[in-house]
Structures are given as C-alpha cells and as structure tokens.
Scaffold this active site. Structure first.
Site, short mmCIF file in Angstrom:
data_model
loop_
_atom_site.label_atom_id
_atom_site.label_comp_id
_atom_site.label_asym_id
_atom_site.label_seq_id
_atom_site.Cartn_x
_atom_site.Cartn_y
_atom_site.Cartn_z
N HIS A 108 0.84 -1.19 0.00
CA HIS A 108 0.00 0.00 0.00
C HIS A 108 0.88 1.25 0.00
O HIS A 108 1.98 1.26 0.57
CB HIS A 108 -0.91 0.01 1.23
CG HIS A 108 -2.04 -0.97 1.15
ND1 HIS A 108 -2.90 -1.02 0.08
CD2 HIS A 108 -2.44 -1.95 2.00
CE1 HIS A 108 -3.79 -1.98 0.28
NE2 HIS A 108 -3.52 -2.57 1.43
N CYS A 124 0.01 2.25 -5.14
CA CYS A 124 -0.89 3.30 -5.62
C CYS A 124 -0.25 4.67 -5.44
O CYS A 124 0.60 4.87 -4.58
CB CYS A 124 -2.21 3.26 -4.87
SG CYS A 124 -3.26 1.89 -5.36
#
Length: 812
Positions: free
Chosen positions: A397, A446
């Site tokens: 993440h 991301c």
C-alpha cells in the site's frame, strides 16, 4: 495401490491420467466431484472452501468444461498428494476413479539418462521396465533402429563423434508398449584437449575444455567453446559481463560482430543438477580497421593492434561500471488494519532471483512494521559509497502527495498519516549525499492523492544525473494485482521480469516494459493503469554494468548485507536409539526461514520414526498447528515447494527480523519399536542453536534511535521520538513555525527523512482486480484540519521546481 508413491503431489500426475479421473468423477451422480469436494473440505490438510466449489460448478457452463478437473487442480495447488487422493476416493467409493490410479500393465521404472563423454570411451544407456508379459526392447537413435539394440542396456564401445545424438527405447509387453524418455548423448572430441590424458571419468561433472580470449575483426564472427563431461548431461549458460545471454545454452557460442557492444568478458556456467562449475572468464574485443594516411594514399592495417600479441594493444572504449550493487526489496502484504495483498510476495521473490543474477547483493523482506522498515533503510544507506548502484523496490500500500511518495508499513493505523509512513524522496536525498553511481526506485503501489490535505512538501533534492523512478502506475491512480486462486505477479512485475536482465540503459529497458505492459496491449488494465518513468539519467547506466570495487571503500557493511541471505549449514543429529536425523534449511526470503527434517536412518526394529521441531522463541509467534507438516504447501511454503527435498516434515519461520537473540529450538524424535505398544511411543530430544540466521544478523527489531538520521521528522509527536502516534492539540503546527520553539533550531539540518504530516489518513494502496473485471480498492480519507510546511524558506519552491523539471517524463 501400495506400489504407488503416496507422497507424490497430484499436480505432478500426467495430464492424461488427470483427464481419466475427471471423466470418471464428472459422469457419476452420487459419487462424483461434489461429494469428493465435501470430503476434502472436511480435511484440514487440504483446504477447499465453498468459494472453490462454486468456481468448480461454473465450469459446466464452459465448452468442454470439467468441474472435476478444476477441483483436482485446486487440490494440487493446496498440496494434496496421491496418498490423500486415494484415501478420499476410497471414502467416496468410486471404484472407477480408483482404478485409474492402479499401476499400468507395463511401466518403465528406470529411464535412460543423458550423458556427455569423451570420444573413445564406452557409452552405457539403460532402460528397465516391469510388466505382466515377457518384455522386448528396441533402441532407436532419432528415428533409426540401433543395430543389435534389443537389450535393456545399450553399450557402444568405443563411442565416436558420429554416435552423438538422441536415443530412445521402446518396450513391448504383449499388446502394450511404452517409450522411454529421450536421452541425449554429447561426445567431446579428444583432439581438442591438447594431449591431456583422462584415464578415469566416473560420471561426475568435469570441465575439460576452457574458452579462449578472442578478437573480433571487423565484419567477422568469433566462436567461443567450452566442454564438460558428466551424467546427467551438462547444461550450459553463457554470460556476458555477468549477465546471462539469451539462447546462449550450447557448448559453442557464436559472438557476432553485429551484436551491440560485442566486446566484453564472457564465461559459462555449467551444471548437471548435482554439481555446478564455471569456466574461466575470457575477453572478446572488437577490432575495427585502422586507416593510416601515407603520402596521400589510405592504407588499412590491423597487424599491430592485437591485444593478445606483442603489439601496443587495441584501445578498448571505457565502460561504465559500479563499485558495488546493493538492493533492498520490501513486500508488504499482511496488513493489520488494511486490505491484505497477495502479489508482493511473488513479486519480491522473482525480482530477488533476477537481481542476484546481475550480481546485486539483495535483501528481500516481507511484512515490515514502521520501525523495521526504517531500520532496514538505515542499514541499506550504510552500504552506499561513491559509485555504488542502489536499488529500492517496494510493493504494498502507498500514496503520493505533491510529488512525494509514501510507503505504508503493515502496522500503519487506519487512517494513516505521513508520520506513520516512509517518504521515498527523503531516502533519495540521503542517497544523493553518498554520491552513488545510480539511484533506482521501483515503486509498485498506488499513487492516489489525498485531496483533503493542504500540506505542502519541504523535501529539497539536488539536481543530479543519476536518478531513475519506475512507477507501476501514473500519478493519482491505483496499481493493481490480478485476482487468482494461485500465486501470480502483479501487473508491473509481470512484464518487468521479462526485461530486467536486458543489457540496455535502464531507462530504455523500462521504456520497453511500459510498451509491453498495459499501454493498450494488456486488456486487464487497459485504461486503468499505466507505467510511468521519470529519469534524470545522463549516462548509459545499466543494471548489467560490471562491478569494479573501489580501492578505499569500506566493504564491511557490504559483506554483512550479503550475509543476510546466507543459510545455516545443514546438520545430522544422532540419537541414542540409533536413529539419525538430517536437519536442513532453505530461505524463501531474507526474513523467512524454512526448516525441514528427514529420517536418514533408523534401527531395524523401529516400526515408526518421525522427527519434528518445537520450542521456538515467543518473539517469532510460531503457531504450533502450522509447523511440521507433510507438504511444504500445508505450512505456507508455495514458492520454494518444488525445490525442497521430499519425504520431510516442513516448518516455515517468518518475521526473523523480530528475533532478538540466537535461534534456539528443540528437535524431538518420536518412535516406537516392534515389541512396544504403538499408542505409547518413546521420545528423544536435542537442543539446536543455529545462531542468528539471515536478516536476524542486522537487528532490525531495535527501536529507532532518537538521533537517527532516519527519523520521520524532528517533532515531538513523531513515532520515532515518542510512543504516541497521535498528536495532541498542543503539538499541532501553526503557520510560520512550530508551537514549540525548542525545535526550530533543528530545521537547518538535512540529516532527517523528512515528511510533511497531514492531520488524517491518505488514500492509497494497491487495488485488487480480476482479469475480466478490475475492482478498485479505495481508502477514503477523513477531513483534515489546517496543516503547514515544516520549514519556511523562500527558495524551496524554486529548488523543488528545478528538480522536478530535471526528472523528465520518458516518452512511451
């Protein structure tokens, strides 16, 4: 049934046999695949869920789809063995399916083995079978019958060069017949060995022909040759400048003058499964024609420019090199407060193996907390000296705000803030201070922006010509992993690993990855994820560049870093009862250790014998129910399962970075004798101490030092300075400076991994997807209050703009 190897995994069964099993189960109504799935789901050794059964049932909607075939494939992926399957089918009562697993009427038990040997020696090939009728043998070379080759053993004495080729044996038993495997025979010409005598070659791998240095004249090719003998037949892989050469898998390598950068250093790695040897490293130099002006005429001369002769030598163009190559690979997947991921484990594993082929000293780590990530980066920075190539890969993440990328540890709260994460640009700034030769960041995460955050960055980077960013996705977009029942790469690494070994400038290599990746050619991510490359690289730096260590560089930390993936030595333990146990080790990652136990010998009167490991340190949080399993997959070992020895008990120890002392555990031998009650076995134990294995040597568990250069930021509520991760009201920042003036004086120092701290969590993370339907994984941020830059400087914006402008976006 008893003649079958019950330990063999059903994923290794022949496809023809699996099809027969599937057909038998598909056509049965009361003893078919549904009831088999119910039986298997009740066995904790092979975990089949209701979702798996639903996936199988959907196969009936496909043309020629087989629910049973899908179920058997899933069982194989979960570690189901032939023994398990036989037991399930017996419980099911499907005799037709059981019949499929019975030994065939004719079976070849000894296959001929490929071999390389010297001309003039004796060739022996063997093929033995068992059957219900008298057996007949016939050997073939390619498609031609071998004269008099009608016995199980084929002998050619003495073997000649013309005898090299491929051999196969056909065995007949009544109306049944079977062909053996192909066996390759390679014959080396003894005349090339300069009169050397080899009176005895016992079949082990021996290198007999070394390659020789060559000069490639203009427009000509050069032949490099090496040769080894042994059984099994040696396999060859040529390397140029330590990088494997595509298709360079033969004894002879033709170096073409048309090849880009033909000059370089070549060697060949030779292996046969049991041994591995390397040839000498030789040099190939290109020699273009030299034009000499004499009294108005132009003549060509090459005679005086032979670097292997007596002349002055041919000048070789200067080649860029690294003084060392180090890499830190982090894959976070088991998040405590966020969506868990799967692809980072496979991605880090594959990249580790590839980078090691390029002579990188790689440390690969899974599931790190904030303090562990910071300590790992601190150790990484200690390796960097002038000219070193440093590479950081992160999968997990993450998010990006104002051009600054943040990596999210597995213990980050929900929502997380920059104070809970690591800022990539801060790490880069510290790398720049080391004057590294190449700084590479490959970020598979991301890059969604937190629109609620008004903070502005204060990380000032110098404009240097050695920076390369490879982003898995473009700004303000998600990066995806593909949903699958097995373990597969994420989108980025799926294409990156195909090009990573290319001998090209790194930006050119990444451009090719982008072209081959999504960019309209990969339907699963078309229009949703696009690789982005940013670079300020001016020289032709490549990951394949050779290493030429500097004379004055401190190599202590480099050697320690390399040892972070060295394994403990295997050992044999002798017990008082006469049994001997082999204790072996394997490394899945730098912080994941595999321990396996194998019975080497046992007393003849011992009817049962098994060895297992126990009593691990509580720091490692080892679940006793998940260790000492019969198959690697049962204990979570998926990536190394095919390379581990069989017939062992396996244990997977993860999170070795949490180990504070030496790894001490107990090996327990459990056995029973023929004259004893099997319900009351005898136990013997031995304590084993293997020191600090793998990453445990680097003590990543330690708390961040208060004066560490890797503190997130020098503010009172930083997690590096205080156990409290949430700022109290009196710690909030105010426009124009801090509320506490005591910290103002620290802002002039550049020895911190600075981040700016929004007052809420930021969006980020990898997205999850299916091949046909990508579902984005969003983390919506809370509203944030006012926030301000950490330091006020009139020229920060100007310097930041200059740096960003230097990172030109590469055209795809």
């Amino acid at each position: 049934m008893e003649s079958l190897d019950r330990s063999m995994r059903i994923s290794s069964l022949k496809e023809s046999l699996v099809k027969k099993l599937s057909d038998a189960l598909d056509k049965s109504t009361d003893k078919g695949w549904r009831k088999l799935g119910t039986i298997v789901s009740n066995d904790r050794r092979v975990k089949i869920s209701s979702n798996d059964m639903e996936m199988c049932s959907l196969k009936v909607l496909e043309l020629e789809g087989s629910p049973s075939h899908m179920l058997l494939r899933l069982m194989g992926e979960r570690g189901c063995t032939t023994g398990h399957l036989i037991d399930y089918l017996k419980t099911l009562g499907n005799t037709e399916a059981l019949q499929c697993l019975q030994p065939p009427a004719l079976q070849i038990v000894i296959q001929p083995q490929s071999v390389a040997l010297l001309c003039g020696y004796n060739l022996h090939l063997s093929c033995h079978a068992v059957g219900q009728s008298p057996l007949q043998y016939q050997w073939f070379k390619s498609k031609e019958e071998v004269p008099n080759g009608i016995s199980p053993n084929l002998v050619i004495s003495p073997v000649q060069l013309k005898d090299a080729g491929f051999y196969i044996c056909r065995v007949n038993s009544g109306d049944a017949f079977e062909f053996s495997h192909w066996a390759e025979v390679d014959v080396l010409n003894i005349s090339t060995l300069s009169g050397k005598s080899y009176p005895y070659l016992d079949g082990q791998l021996k290198l007999l022909i070394q390659p020789q240095s060559r000069r490639v004249d203009f427009g000509e090719n050069v032949l490099l040759e090496c040769g080894a003998v042994g059984r099994p037949i040696p396999q060859y892989q040529w390397h140029k400048n330590a990088v494997p050469i595509p298709n360079g898998t033969k004894r002879k390598l033709v170096v073409s003058h048309g090849m880009q950068d033909t000059y370089g250093r070549y060697h060949c790695v030779i292996s046969n499964g049991a041994d591995i040897i390397c040839t000498n490293e030789v040099e190939v130099v290109t020699a273009p024609k030299i034009s000499i002006q004499v009294s108005g005429a132009v003549e060509s001369s090459e005679a005086d420019y032979d670097i292997f002769g007596e002349g002055p030598g041919l000048p070789v163009p200067e080649q860029l090199h690294a003084t060392d190559k180090v890499a830190l690979l982090i894959g976070n997947l088991s998040y405590q407060n966020h969506v868990q991921l799967k692809a980072p484990m496979v991605d880090v594993y594959d990249l580790t193996n590839l980078l090691r082929q390029l002579n990188f000293k790689v440390v690969s780590l899974l599931d790190l907390t904030e303090s562990e990530m910071r300590n790992a980066v601190e150790e990484f920075l200690l390796l960097l000296h002038k000219g070193v190539y440093g590479l950081l890969y992160y999968a997990g993440h993450g998010y990006e705000n104002y051009g600054n990328s943040f990596m999210v540890p597995v213990d980050a709260p929900n929502p997380y803030r920059s104070a809970n994460c690591l800022c990539v640009q801060s790490i880069l700034r510290l790398m720049q201070e080391k004057e590294t030769g190449l700084n590479v960041f490959l970020l598979d995460m991301c890059r969604k922006r937190n629109f609620h955050c008004k903070s502005t960055p204060n990380i000032v980077l110098r404009v240097t010509a050695n920076i390369v960013f490879g982003y898995a996705t473009c700004q303000d977009a998600e990066a995806f992993e593909l949903s699958s029942t097995g373990f597969i790469n994420g989108v980025f690494v799926k294409f990156l690993k195909k090009r990573l070994l290319d001998d090209e400038k790194i930006t050119v290599m990444l451009d090719r990855v982008a072209e081959e990746c999504h960019m309209g050619h990969f339907d699963a991510t078309k229009g949703k994820q696009a690789l982005e490359i940013r670079s300020s690289l001016s020289e032709r730096r490549a990951l394949t560049d050779v290493i030429l260590p500097g004379d004055s560089e401190d190599q202590t930390h480099s050697r320690q870093w390399a040892k972070a993936h060295e394994l403990p030595e295997s050992m044999c333990l002798d017990f008082d009862c006469g049994a001997q146990i082999k204790l072996g080790f394997a490394a899945e990652f730098s912080n994941v250790l595999i321990i396996y136990t194998h019975i080497v010998k046992k007393p003849t009167d011992m009817s049962f014998c098994q060895a297992h490991v126990t009593d691990f340190s509580k720091e490692l949080d080892v679940d006793p129910k998940e260790i000492n399993r019969e198959t690697p997959e049962e204990t979570g070992i998926y990536l190394l399962s095919s390379s581990l020895p069989q017939h062992c008990l396996y244990t997977r120890i993860s999170s070795l970075q949490k180990l504070r002392g030496e790894l001490v555990f107990t090996v327990c031998l459990q056995g029973s004798f023929t004259d004893m009650d099997d319900d009351h076995p005898v136990h013997w134990t031995k304590t084993v101490n293997i020191g600090k294995p793998l990453i445990a040597r680097l003590a990543l568990h330690r708390a961040m030092r208060r004066n560490s250069c890797l503190q997130t930021c020098p503010i009172p509520h930083s997690p590096s300075c205080s156990p409290c991760h949430s700022p109290t009201p009196e710690h909030h920042l105010h426009q124009g400076g801090y509320h506490n003036p005591d910290y103002q004086s620290d802002f002039s120092h550049n020895n911190y991994l600075d981040v700016f701290e929004p007052m809420q969590g930021a969006v980020g993370g990898r997205g999850e997807s299916y091949y046909d339907n990508l579902n984005l994984c969003h983390h919506e941020p809370d509203d944030c209050g006012p926030s301000n830059p950490i330091e006020a400087s009139d020229d920060i914006d100007e310097l930041q703009t200059a740096f960003i402008n230097s990172l030109q976006l590469q055209s795809q």
